[in-house]
Design a protein around this motif. Sequence first.
Motif, PDB file in Angstrom:
ATOM      1  N   ILE A  21       0.830  -1.197   0.000  1.00  0.00           N
ATOM      2  CA  ILE A  21       0.000   0.000   0.000  1.00  0.00           C
ATOM      3  C   ILE A  21       0.869   1.253   0.000  1.00  0.00           C
ATOM      4  N   SER A  22       0.811   2.007  -1.080  1.00  0.00           N
ATOM      5  CA  SER A  22       1.552   3.256  -1.201  1.00  0.00           C
ATOM      6  C   SER A  22       0.623   4.448  -1.324  1.00  0.00           C
ATOM      7  N   ASN A  23      -0.630   4.197  -1.682  1.00  0.00           N
ATOM      8  CA  ASN A  23      -1.616   5.255  -1.904  1.00  0.00           C
ATOM      9  C   ASN A  23      -2.909   4.917  -1.181  1.00  0.00           C
ATOM     10  N   VAL A  24      -3.593   5.949  -0.704  1.00  0.00           N
ATOM     11  CA  VAL A  24      -4.925   5.785  -0.126  1.00  0.00           C
ATOM     12  C   VAL A  24      -5.864   6.763  -0.814  1.00  0.00           C
ATOM     13  N   VAL A  25      -7.028   6.285  -1.212  1.00  0.00           N
ATOM     14  CA  VAL A  25      -8.039   7.146  -1.812  1.00  0.00           C
ATOM     15  C   VAL A  25      -9.331   7.022  -1.014  1.00  0.00           C
ATOM     16  N   PHE A  26      -9.909   8.162  -0.673  1.00  0.00           N
ATOM     17  CA  PHE A  26     -11.217   8.179  -0.004  1.00  0.00           C
ATOM     18  C   PHE A  26     -12.278   8.178  -1.099  1.00  0.00           C
ATOM     19  N   MET A  27     -12.470   6.994  -1.678  1.00  0.00           N
ATOM     20  CA  MET A  27     -13.419   6.823  -2.770  1.00  0.00           C
ATOM     21  C   MET A  27     -14.318   5.623  -2.524  1.00  0.00           C
TER      22      MET A  27
ATOM     23  N   ARG B 102       1.234  12.735   2.031  1.00  0.00           N
ATOM     24  CA  ARG B 102      -0.062  13.385   1.811  1.00  0.00           C
ATOM     25  C   ARG B 102      -0.341  13.565   0.320  1.00  0.00           C
ATOM     26  N   ARG B 103       0.697  13.589  -0.492  1.00  0.00           N
ATOM     27  CA  ARG B 103       0.501  13.679  -1.935  1.00  0.00           C
ATOM     28  C   ARG B 103       0.054  12.357  -2.520  1.00  0.00           C
ATOM     29  N   ARG B 104       0.058  11.315  -1.698  1.00  0.00           N
ATOM     30  CA  ARG B 104      -0.446  10.011  -2.132  1.00  0.00           C
ATOM     31  C   ARG B 104      -1.761   9.662  -1.441  1.00  0.00           C
ATOM     32  N   ILE B 105      -2.376  10.670  -0.836  1.00  0.00           N
ATOM     33  CA  ILE B 105      -3.707  10.505  -0.245  1.00  0.00           C
ATOM     34  C   ILE B 105      -4.656  11.427  -0.999  1.00  0.00           C
ATOM     35  N   THR B 106      -5.706  10.860  -1.544  1.00  0.00           N
ATOM     36  CA  THR B 106      -6.658  11.623  -2.351  1.00  0.00           C
ATOM     37  C   THR B 106      -8.046  11.515  -1.739  1.00  0.00           C
ATOM     38  N   VAL B 107      -8.694  12.667  -1.600  1.00  0.00           N
ATOM     39  CA  VAL B 107     -10.066  12.706  -1.095  1.00  0.00           C
ATOM     40  C   VAL B 107     -10.993  13.066  -2.254  1.00  0.00           C
ATOM     41  N   SER B 108     -11.959  12.203  -2.501  1.00  0.00           N
ATOM     42  CA  SER B 108     -12.917  12.417  -3.582  1.00  0.00           C
ATOM     43  C   SER B 108     -14.241  12.906  -3.008  1.00  0.00           C
ATOM     44  N   THR B 109     -14.760  13.969  -3.580  1.00  0.00           N
ATOM     45  CA  THR B 109     -16.026  14.543  -3.105  1.00  0.00           C
ATOM     46  C   THR B 109     -16.956  14.826  -4.270  1.00  0.00           C
ATOM     47  N   ALA B 110     -18.243  14.729  -4.004  1.00  0.00           N
ATOM     48  CA  ALA B 110     -19.238  15.102  -5.010  1.00  0.00           C
ATOM     49  C   ALA B 110     -19.376  16.616  -5.111  1.00  0.00           C
TER      50      ALA B 110
ATOM     51  N   ARG C 107     -16.907  23.149   2.371  1.00  0.00           N
ATOM     52  CA  ARG C 107     -15.899  22.443   3.152  1.00  0.00           C
ATOM     53  C   ARG C 107     -14.595  22.214   2.385  1.00  0.00           C
ATOM     54  N   LEU C 108     -14.550  22.623   1.136  1.00  0.00           N
ATOM     55  CA  LEU C 108     -13.325  22.439   0.367  1.00  0.00           C
ATOM     56  C   LEU C 108     -12.138  23.226   0.934  1.00  0.00           C
ATOM     57  N   PRO C 109     -12.298  24.495   1.327  1.00  0.00           N
ATOM     58  CA  PRO C 109     -11.140  25.201   1.897  1.00  0.00           C
ATOM     59  C   PRO C 109     -10.575  24.506   3.125  1.00  0.00           C
ATOM     60  N   GLU C 110     -11.441  24.047   4.019  1.00  0.00           N
ATOM     61  CA  GLU C 110     -10.973  23.383   5.237  1.00  0.00           C
ATOM     62  C   GLU C 110     -10.256  22.082   4.903  1.00  0.00           C
ATOM     63  N   LEU C 111     -10.759  21.340   3.922  1.00  0.00           N
ATOM     64  CA  LEU C 111     -10.083  20.115   3.520  1.00  0.00           C
ATOM     65  C   LEU C 111      -8.644  20.402   3.107  1.00  0.00           C
ATOM     66  N   GLY C 112      -8.467  21.403   2.232  1.00  0.00           N
ATOM     67  CA  GLY C 112      -7.130  21.728   1.775  1.00  0.00           C
ATOM     68  C   GLY C 112      -6.227  22.227   2.878  1.00  0.00           C
ATOM     69  N   GLU C 113      -6.761  23.087   3.736  1.00  0.00           N
ATOM     70  CA  GLU C 113      -5.941  23.683   4.789  1.00  0.00           C
ATOM     71  C   GLU C 113      -5.574  22.676   5.876  1.00  0.00           C
ATOM     72  N   ARG C 114      -6.505  21.785   6.235  1.00  0.00           N
ATOM     73  CA  ARG C 114      -6.250  20.851   7.330  1.00  0.00           C
ATOM     74  C   ARG C 114      -5.445  19.636   6.911  1.00  0.00           C
ATOM     75  N   THR C 115      -5.610  19.192   5.675  1.00  0.00           N
ATOM     76  CA  THR C 115      -5.045  17.892   5.307  1.00  0.00           C
ATOM     77  C   THR C 115      -3.908  17.959   4.301  1.00  0.00           C
TER      78      THR C 115
ATOM     79  N   MET D  46      -4.578  15.466  -1.782  1.00  0.00           N
ATOM     80  CA  MET D  46      -4.963  15.696  -3.162  1.00  0.00           C
ATOM     81  C   MET D  46      -6.489  15.668  -3.262  1.00  0.00           C
ATOM     82  N   LEU D  47      -7.019  16.435  -4.194  1.00  0.00           N
ATOM     83  CA  LEU D  47      -8.464  16.579  -4.332  1.00  0.00           C
ATOM     84  C   LEU D  47      -8.952  15.941  -5.627  1.00  0.00           C
ATOM     85  N   ALA D  48     -10.039  15.202  -5.520  1.00  0.00           N
ATOM     86  CA  ALA D  48     -10.725  14.661  -6.695  1.00  0.00           C
ATOM     87  C   ALA D  48     -12.192  15.080  -6.626  1.00  0.00           C
TER      88      ALA D  48
END
Length: 401
Positions: A199-205, A234-242, A247-255, A258-260
């Motif tokens: 496991i090198s990458n995690v995606v919240f999908m 953190r560059r290998r962790i991606t959060v996917s949102t509809a 909440r997008l600014p907080e996601l970027g600032e806190r975590t 990567m954004l999908a």
Amino acid sequence: MTELEPVQADGGLASSAAPLRAEKPSLAGATREGVGAALADIGTPQREIRMRSAQLWHWIYHRGASSFDEMLNVGKGLRGALKERFSLARPEVVSEQLSRDGTRKWLIRLAPVDGRDRGAEVECVYIPEADRGTLCVSSQVGCTLTCSFCHTGTQKFVRNLTTAEIVGQLLVARERLGDFPGRAPPADGVVPGEGSRFISNVVFMGMGEPLYNLGHVADAIGAMSDGEGLSLSRRRITVSTAGVVPRLPELGERTGAMLAISLHAVRDELRDRLVPLNRKYPIADLLAACRAYPGASNARRITFEYVMLKGVNDSPAEARELVRLLKGLPAKINLIPFNPWPGSPYECSDDATIGRFSQIVFDAGYASPVRTPRGRDILAACGQLKSETEKLRARALLAAD
């Protein structure tokens, strides 16, 4: 699903004979603050908590310890006190499915929360590739959204996952794959074949909308990326949102993740039907938030996911409009062949149509890879995750109340 069947390379099932869950709270999946609080709770002197927390953190997250007895540099008295009050139990693997292409899907049973949702279950998926190993994790039991092309969206929302339950999916997967240093996988686990990576990458999908559980998702990313433990970049962790725009600014600032964006349409009228959240946060608002996303750059491009639905959103005109909408954004477009599921109202676009769409986007200067479907035969591909047993159990509990 049946118990104790062997894993089959053609998509058969396997179940672990995991023991009944301990009633003691588990430190597996805890944040650093949580580990420190546990030490304070058993009377550890304040001056020692930082050092002892670092020791426990190393054993739990770097070494993958499943027992306090393994922590040989921790005093016997402290180990005994920890054993009396806490455990290192991980979520229980109820079943494991192995796809013909090597993808693995685990059905994971969670411990009850506040005495409720006994036996709540989520799914997570491991996708081995030549240059990486990706774990797709869930953030909710069920889903708060009702995207019409997504099988998971047909499952009733039960609750948010806790930080420990999110991190626990990574711990379970690493254990099953023998991905902790010096540790062999369990007898019924399987290490990826030669040429694959762990496991090198995690995606919240997986199951759920991560931004409707942002607090726990952000804390989980913090634990996953801690350099003294699980050590994912953190560059290998991606959060996917509809597209939960506020909440997008907080996601970027806190975590710093990567954004999908699950886009899937270029017109509000169509996206309203495919992604009903669009009625609240239309395309123009979503793209404006993406342009302001913290850290977005050509080196940290935003991925726009676009599922290819036959005769719905796959015309050359829509490809050109997609290019127009994304002009000036540091973006790549991930084209996803629709993954069918029982009763789905859509079909996948044919290869020629997808190819034309991709070429238009590529010619405009955007990377437009076509995602190779993985795990379709075990319903582990994008948009296919759904724990039917959890849905039935949730109904039974509501009826009992």
